[in-house]
Scaffold this active site. Sequence first.
Site, PDB file in Angstrom:
ATOM      1  N   HIS A 151     -29.487 104.705 113.795  1.00 19.16           N
ATOM      2  CA  HIS A 151     -29.506 106.012 114.454  1.00 19.16           C
ATOM      3  C   HIS A 151     -30.822 106.125 115.225  1.00 19.16           C
ATOM      4  CE1 HIS A 151     -29.769 110.428 114.737  1.00 19.16           C
ATOM      5  NE2 HIS A 151     -28.489 110.483 114.422  1.00 19.16           N
ATOM      6  N   ASP A 231     -32.578 105.019 105.531  1.00 18.27           N
ATOM      7  CA  ASP A 231     -31.974 106.240 106.057  1.00 18.27           C
ATOM      8  C   ASP A 231     -30.676 106.437 105.280  1.00 18.27           C
ATOM      9  OD1 ASP A 231     -30.444 108.099 107.408  1.00 18.27           O
ATOM     10  OD2 ASP A 231     -30.499 107.068 109.344  1.00 18.27           O
ATOM     11  N   GLN A 234     -25.940 108.978 105.475  1.00 19.89           N
ATOM     12  CA  GLN A 234     -24.501 108.765 105.326  1.00 19.89           C
ATOM     13  C   GLN A 234     -24.129 108.206 103.954  1.00 19.89           C
ATOM     14  OE1 GLN A 234     -22.383 109.888 107.481  1.00 19.89           O
ATOM     15  NE2 GLN A 234     -23.849 110.400 109.093  1.00 19.89           N
ATOM     16  N   LYS A 257     -25.741 117.360 105.807  1.00 16.28           N
ATOM     17  CA  LYS A 257     -24.628 116.417 105.730  1.00 16.28           C
ATOM     18  C   LYS A 257     -24.062 116.310 104.319  1.00 16.28           C
ATOM     19  CE  LYS A 257     -26.530 113.511 109.444  1.00 16.28           C
ATOM     20  NZ  LYS A 257     -25.598 113.821 110.520  1.00 16.28           N
ATOM     21  N   CYS A 400     -25.664 109.166 118.515  1.00 23.14           N
ATOM     22  CA  CYS A 400     -27.096 108.834 118.433  1.00 23.14           C
ATOM     23  C   CYS A 400     -27.318 107.363 118.106  1.00 23.14           C
ATOM     24  CB  CYS A 400     -27.803 109.721 117.410  1.00 23.14           C
ATOM     25  SG  CYS A 400     -27.780 111.471 117.844  1.00 23.14           S
TER      26      CYS A 400
END
Length: 453
Positions: A151, A231, A234, A257, A400
Amino acid sequence: MRALLLVTTTTACAAYIPPTRQPKATALHAVDADVLRQEFPALKQKSRGHDLVYFDSGATSQKPQSVLDATTKYYEEDNANVHRGAHDLAQRATDAYEGARDIVAKFINAFSRNEVVWTRGATEAINLVAHAWGDAYVSSGDEIVLSALEHHSNLVPWQLLSKRTGCTIKYAPLNDKQEQLDTDKLLELITPSTKVVALCHVSNVLGCVAPVQQVVEKVRKVAPEAIILLDACQSAPHKPLDVQALGVDFVAFSGHKMCGPTGIGVLWGLSKRLEEMRPWQGGGEMIGDVFLDDGVTTYAAPPARFEAGTPPIAEAVGLGAACEFLTEVGMDRIAAYEQQLGAKLYEGLIGFGDRIRIVGPPPSERGAALCAFTCDGVHSSDLAFFLDQEGVAVRAGHHCTQPLHKRLGADGGTVRASLALYNTEAEVEAFLAALDRVLADLEDDSDFVPLDL
């Protein structure tokens, strides 16, 4: 929180079991999304005259009533600044704010609550590390290892660091055949000159999972002073996140999220890493003692050192409520249910044959229930627009990840259907039916001119 219901394959419905007495998740204990979705007010509405099918949780998830109630309660009853007042409201606000830190620390299995730093989101969390750690410990001749899947929030901060310090960035490529990260080439990029390895835990486009264990083993062996940052935007909403088991130095994720509010995120960092970092921003809360001679001013210990000014109090409280909600449902259950739901989505899209192209690996190698795809002759934004007319919310574009889409040959972007614990098999079928209708209408419309951006 309202009582939640769990369904088994042998009984229609079983009463909610408190977290302390929940059995280990098995195939017999799945999420009853039809019941669970009743906790989400936004999912009860119509969209364009149709029942809403919300397949854009990868961008932002919907919020359960318990999260809405927690944030409302703060503003209605406890609204005061934290850490500063001696009055009742200030004490209640501080208790709620710091209580949320405890909840998040438990949710990710942190070694200590002091390893949980509140940020405005994962973007700020990664920028914080790039500045507060990177500026101090990265210099010319050092190397940063990223991947082509990242991202922009896990690309641009490191590119800016490279410009500031003169360090080199190396990018691990995709495996051409499998359309996921090439693990072998990633590991080859890690050398004694490596100072940072920053990867998405789960790709927001391909859904593939980073080979964290292999990366940790290689880094600790050949570049023991390097940091590893994940990261987890997700992964945190969709599977158990155990930072102790991962063995990395930093993990960043966003509240919005994972059923929490916008404007709140978390940077988890090993205590020794946070201790060796200087402040990124200056102001109230992050100081020890301040003197007019700035060389004498001292700073608070982490996490306060990195939380300058009035923090996002209501948002932190809401994120704590979201973590409690997810914990009560059970992260193992969520992961198992979404794996099943994602497989149904993937197989349904395969059924369209040559009309669409799904990017990324098969469902068994995905860490989130999402599928991104292209359609020949139809721009992703056009396709998303017409699906919206059917009451289906998906995301179109580059998500992104412009470098990744260029690598995939999808300069016009992809359409991404991203699911969450509150989606149902019936919604997957409704989405597939709507997609079929839209594609048929576009094929029959000789006057249709694709959007050219």
